[in-house]
Design an enzyme around this catalytic site. Structure first.
Site, PDB file in Angstrom:
ATOM      1  N   SER A   1      -7.948 -57.866  61.620  1.00  0.00           N
ATOM      2  CA  SER A   1      -8.866 -58.654  62.211  1.00  0.00           C
ATOM      3  C   SER A   1      -8.999 -60.070  61.801  1.00  0.00           C
ATOM      4  O   SER A   1      -9.666 -60.805  62.514  1.00  0.00           O
ATOM      5  CB  SER A   1     -10.143 -57.737  62.187  1.00  0.00           C
ATOM      6  OG  SER A   1      -9.871 -56.733  62.933  1.00  0.00           O
TER       7      SER A   1
ATOM      8  N   SER B   1     -10.563 -58.693  65.528  1.00  0.00           N
ATOM      9  CA  SER B   1     -12.122 -58.487  65.913  1.00  0.00           C
ATOM     10  C   SER B   1     -12.811 -59.774  65.515  1.00  0.00           C
ATOM     11  O   SER B   1     -13.903 -59.852  66.003  1.00  0.00           O
ATOM     12  CB  SER B   1     -12.582 -57.273  65.262  1.00  0.00           C
ATOM     13  OG  SER B   1     -12.784 -57.302  63.952  1.00  0.00           O
TER      14      SER B   1
ATOM     15  N   LYS C   1     -18.818 -64.888  60.617  1.00  0.00           N
ATOM     16  CA  LYS C   1     -18.687 -63.580  61.419  1.00  0.00           C
ATOM     17  C   LYS C   1     -20.130 -62.716  61.574  1.00  0.00           C
ATOM     18  O   LYS C   1     -20.494 -62.496  60.482  1.00  0.00           O
ATOM     19  CB  LYS C   1     -17.305 -62.537  61.105  1.00  0.00           C
ATOM     20  CG  LYS C   1     -17.142 -61.633  62.053  1.00  0.00           C
ATOM     21  CD  LYS C   1     -15.809 -60.913  61.382  1.00  0.00           C
ATOM     22  CE  LYS C   1     -15.444 -59.713  62.522  1.00  0.00           C
ATOM     23  NZ  LYS C   1     -14.233 -58.975  62.025  1.00  0.00           N
TER      24      LYS C   1
END
Lengths: 478, 96
Positions: free
Chosen positions: A173, A149, A74
């Site tokens: 997330s 997210s 990420k």
């Protein structure tokens, strides 16, 4: 195929790391066009790493537990020399000066990092739609969100582009996009995985965790990234050895007590997901576990507590983005104050600004007691709620999300609507317990459903044991 | 929150909203704060605030040694600076 099986092939010489990577590179390029799941891709770096690994193995060196495995990270974590944008314009130009501990551990275990994945801006979002680089699409249905997210990290595993990825979880997330995309996503106990190098959103809530295709792979990744790190002052030092999470996934759960909180099965939850949870409970009973209904009465306040604490901590953590030492700087500032204000105004997206405003307000003189302090007290009460339940049961079983993946644009008009979709995941972050979402089939539209398990603090081993057992139960049922 | 309050908080947060944004922001924030207000219903007078999820299990708060550690690859830092010259980060004039 599991990570372990692939690494066996590498170890036996049946396949080289370079050959393995060449198999995945076309999937990655195609996937990127289709899904917009990466913010940066670095195939050359990956090819070079795979080559070095092959040379090292040929020289007789031992293969790490992730040798040759393609993974994605990420974009709120650092990998020295690569971009780290947090999905935001304000870090569009930022190149990582160092490497996040968890990422370093993966590389040391032999993982081949192929890119940084798309995400909601500064991890603030539940759909991927706040990213400066455009939303990621759900591989199961391109008109829908993959969740957020950690949108890209979930999507690339679901799409078969990589064998594992890292995400971060502050209010759900990792788990929520895992549920929406049909993969395994796990949030460890707070402090189990070092936050050194994870670009901070809410420091008392953030945790790094793995995405994988199956429970064993997620456990393997946690084996690699977990552990005390002196560089993170909130890193937990286990008194004994950290469990082998892969070994835990093989153990059985006869006699385990699973609690289903009635507040998580009430209105607002889709009927199909509720039925799937009830069906899971029946299967667990057949396998020798006990199912009880439990109660977490403060559940209805969890989202409110989170949306004071997370923005408050974020307003402090994001104060560093001022255009002075790195990141976006406004081109023609009038004076220093304007340099700060315009850089932030132009660099941050609207959700980020909204949360900074909420947080600044909640911490400001005159409002601190009513908002921030109040929320921290309710947090203590929530912890007591969970302690009571865990005296009664070993594992909490619940839905991960109230609905399956919604359409792009469906919830962007009303921020509050988006916030309410975090209801089942958010409490775990507030009190620091580990939780995992595992795939539990699809709904009548073919969209993935996720089932969530929660365990007490530092019982990540028990969590993987329960997750492994449920995964096996689903497999046998097919 | 009304527009005046929004402007005050924005200044504290080093933000400034466009005219377009100023039309929506007060309502959006008011709505969220209204939602958060439900916490008033909970009795918390004797409760300690939680600042640390693992509490006592974390053990004593660890303090680092008071010592300077050099960041080894300074060139990584200067390379990403918007304006860096002669060992300094350049910004707009502060002192007249």
């Amino acid at each position: 195929m599991s990570i372990r099986a692939v690494v066996e092939k590498i170890k036996s010489g049946e396949m080289s790391c370079s050959e393995l990577l060449q198999e995945y590179l076309p999937k990655i390029q195609d996937g990127q066009e289709k899904l917009n799941s990466y913010i940066s891709l670095f195939p050359e770096r990956a090819i070079s790493k795979a080559k070095k690994l092959d040379e090292s193995l040929a020289a007789g060196n031992e293969a790490g537990s992730m040798a040759g495995i393609p993974v994605a990270i990420k974009d709120n974590m650092h990998l020295e020399g690569s971009p780290a944008t947090c999905g935001s314009k304000i870090l569009d130009s930022y190149i990582s000066p160092y490497t996040t501990t968890a990422v370093k551990k993966l590389e040391e275990a032999g993982a081949v990092i192929i890119g940084k994945t798309n995400m909601d801006q500064f991890a603030m979002g539940s759909s991927g739609e706040t990213s400066y680089y455009g939303p990621t699409k759900n591989p199961k249905d391109l008109s829908r969100i993959p969740g957020g997210s950690s949108s890209g990290s979930a999507a690339v595993v679901a799409d078969g582009q990589v064998l594992g990825s890292l995400g971060s979880d502050t209010g759900g997330s990792i788990r929520q996009p895992a549920a929406m995309c049909g993969v395994v996503g796990m949030k460890p106990t707070y402090g189990l995985v070092s936050r050194y190098g994870l670009i901070a959103f809410a420091s008392s809530l953030d945790q790094i965790g793995p995405f994988a295709d199956n429970v064993e792979d997620a456990a393997l990744m946690l084996n690699v990234i977990a552990g005390y790190d002196p560089k993170d002052s909130t890193s937990y030092k286990y008194k004994d050895k950290i469990p082998d999470f892969v070994a835990e996934t093989k153990k059985d759960i006869k006699g385990y007590k699973f609690g289903i909180p009635r507040e998580y099965m009430a209105e607002g939850l889709s009927d199909e997901i509720r039925n799937r949870i009830e069906d899971t409970a029946k299967k667990l009973e057949k396998a020798g576990a006990e199912i009880k209904e439990v109660s977490l009465p403060l559940t209805k306040y969890a989202v409110a507590v989170y949306y004071i604490i997370a923005p408050a901590e974020a307003s402090a953590n994001l104060a560093r983005y001022d255009g002075v030492k790195y990141g976006y700087r406004t081109p023609v500032p009038k004076d220093l104050l304007d340099e700060y204000i315009s850089s932030r105004q132009e660099g941050f997206g609207s959700e980020v600004k909204r949360r900074i405003m909420l947080g600044t307000y909640a911490l400001s003189s005159g409002y601190y007691d009513a908002y921030y302090l109040k929320a921290q007290k309710v947090r203590t009460l929530m912890k007591q709620d969970f302690e009571k339940v865990f005296n009664d049961v070993d594992v909490i079983l619940s839905p991960t999300t109230p609905s399956t993946a919604f359409k792009l644009g469906e919830k962007t008009e009303d921020p509050l609507q988006m916030y309410l979709s975090d209801i089942y995941t958010i409490s775990c972050n507030l009190i620091g317990i580990p939780a995992i979402s595992i795939p539990a089939g699809v709904d009548s539209e073919g969209l993935p459903i996720g089932v969530q398990l929660m365990c007490p603090w530092l019982e990540d081993g028990r969590l993987f044991r329960a997750a492994g057992a449920i995964e096996k139960i689903y497999e046998n049922a097919e | 929150m009304d527009i005046k309050e929004v402007e005050k908080v924005a200044k504290l947060a080093r933000l400034e909203f466009s005219e377009e944004e100023k039309k929506k922001i007060p309502d959006q924030l008011t709505k969220i704060l209204g939602f958060i207000d439900q916490l008033k219903k909970i009795e918390t007078s004797d409760i300690e605030p939680m600042t640390q999820p693992l509490g006592d299990e974390m053990g004593e708060l660890r303090m680092n040694e008071d010592r300077l550690d050099e960041f080894i690859k300074k060139e990584n830092l200067t390379a990403i600076a918007p304006e860096f010259k002669d060992g300094f980060y350049r910004v707009k004039k502060v002192i007249e």
